[in-house]
Design an enzyme around this catalytic site. Structure first.
Site, PDB file in Angstrom:
ATOM      1  N   ASP A 180       0.647  -1.299  -0.287  1.00 58.61           N
ATOM      2  CA  ASP A 180       0.018   0.003   0.128  1.00 58.61           C
ATOM      3  C   ASP A 180       0.853   1.414   0.059  1.00 58.61           C
ATOM      4  O   ASP A 180       2.172   0.759   0.142  1.00 58.61           O
ATOM      5  CB  ASP A 180      -0.817  -0.028   1.103  1.00 58.61           C
ATOM      6  CG  ASP A 180      -2.091  -0.812   1.221  1.00 58.61           C
ATOM      7  OD1 ASP A 180      -2.234  -1.685   0.503  1.00 58.61           O
ATOM      8  OD2 ASP A 180      -2.349  -1.161   2.165  1.00 58.61           O
ATOM      9  N   LYS A 181       0.288   2.492  -0.547  1.00 63.18           N
ATOM     10  CA  LYS A 181       0.899   3.698  -0.558  1.00 63.18           C
ATOM     11  C   LYS A 181       1.401   3.603   1.116  1.00 63.18           C
ATOM     12  O   LYS A 181       2.834   4.615   1.241  1.00 63.18           O
ATOM     13  CB  LYS A 181       0.185   4.681  -1.001  1.00 63.18           C
ATOM     14  CG  LYS A 181       0.860   6.428  -1.388  1.00 63.18           C
ATOM     15  CD  LYS A 181      -0.068   7.104  -1.876  1.00 63.18           C
ATOM     16  CE  LYS A 181       0.380   8.432  -1.686  1.00 63.18           C
ATOM     17  NZ  LYS A 181      -0.240   9.346  -2.451  1.00 63.18           N
TER      18      LYS A 181
END
Length: 317
Positions: free
Chosen positions: A133-134
């Site tokens: 995930d970012k």
């Protein structure tokens, strides 16, 4: 008519996928038509769409007329290297910072992989083996050969890798809560965003669409108002750790999607000034695709995470 000799970057790829990459802009239907017509030759012989290309193969590609179109201006992608944890001829492992996407898309112009390709123009092949995930920091594997990509992704699919994350959660995690075996379901919210929810009840109308998900949890350290956990995932579902921990009543500190928004706001604006999600891919174990040796990589906690742990540890004394 042109000829392309297959190099390491294309070896192992299907003929149709290779041509779709070589003939960008050509409609898919046309690519399959020239294959069926025998206009594409591999080592002077006819080939099928699913033919696997091998190193040194000679592929004859017929002339193809591209449709005229106005090229949209390309967005500038800055060249950027990331802290290297391991590198050889087969793969590269970097320590991804939080706040950086692994690739462009979904409103993000570029990510780690695009910036690495800009920084390493001589690299013939750079592809993501998996994703983070970012908002998550930590270990990210990138293949430098197609053979390495295929081998590593197979390990990930078969769950033959050991992936452990450091997660700081609100509250005191129960010592006997060591396994979370709760199915997860992806859905699109009214805001148009992708969400995931836990499905524990077999009477849930969408229970049959949910996927079994397993996380193993171990308390690494008990802190003031929080617990530092080591979470090893046995399945790799979207947002798995974030949703599992929140479902158990202990959301991840700083999680902007599934977290305790009031507590997150307080820690971001207060004396501790912590304004990211505390989820870090700290450990990865896999079989090296070239040597078959077992590799275990570790990524140290980012400074801001280590400082928060130290501050909360001092507060708890």
């Amino acid at each position: 008519m042109r000829h392309v000799v297959i190099d390491e970057g294309s070896a192992g790829q299907r003929l149709d996928n290779f041509l779709l990459r070589e003939l960008k802009g050509v409609p898919k239907t046309h690519v399959y038509r020239v294959i069926r017509a025998g206009e594409v030759r591999v080592n002077k012989g006819r080939a099928q769409a699913d033919t696997r290309l091998e190193l040194g193969d000679d592929v004859r590609i017929p002339p193809v007329r591209l449709p005229e179109r106005v090229e949209a201006p390309r967005e500038f992608v800055p060249a950027r290297e990331f802290p290297v944890l391991f590198e050889d001829d087969h793969l590269l492992a970097v320590n991804k910072p939080a706040g950086v996407a692994v690739h462009g898309g979904s409103g993000v112009s570029f990510g780690v992989i695009e910036q690495l390709r800009q920084a390493r123009p001589e690299a013939k092949f750079l592809e993501l083996v998996h994703r983070l995930d970012k908002e998550t920091s930590g270990l990210l594997l990138i293949a430098k050969k197609r053979s390495a990509l295929v081998a590593l992704q197979e390990q990930f699919r078969e769950r033959e890798t050991g992936k452990t994350y450091a997660a700081l959660v609100w509250g005191d995690w129960a010592e006997n809560k060591k396994v979370i075996d709760v199915a997860l379901l992806k859905f699109t919210g009214s805001d148009g965003e992708r969400w995931v929810r836990a499905v524990e009840n077999s009477h849930d109308p969408q229970a049959d669409q949910a996927k079994r998900s397993i996380s193993l949890v171990k308390v690494a350290e008990r802190l003031q108002g929080a617990s530092l956990l080591d979470v090893t995932i046995k399945t790799g579902r979207t947002h798995q750790i974030r949703v599992h921990l929140a479902h158990a009543g202990h959301s991840i500190v700083g999680d902007p999607k599934y977290g305790d928004f009031e507590a997150n706001r307080a820690i971001a604006r207060g004396a501790l000034r912590f304004d990211r999600m505390f989820l870090h891919a700290k450990r990865l174990r896999f079989i090296h695709p070239g040597s078959n040796a077992e590799i275990e990589l570790l990524a140290p906690l980012p400074p801001e995470c280590a400082k928060l742990v130290a501050d909360l540890s001092l507060s708890s004394q």
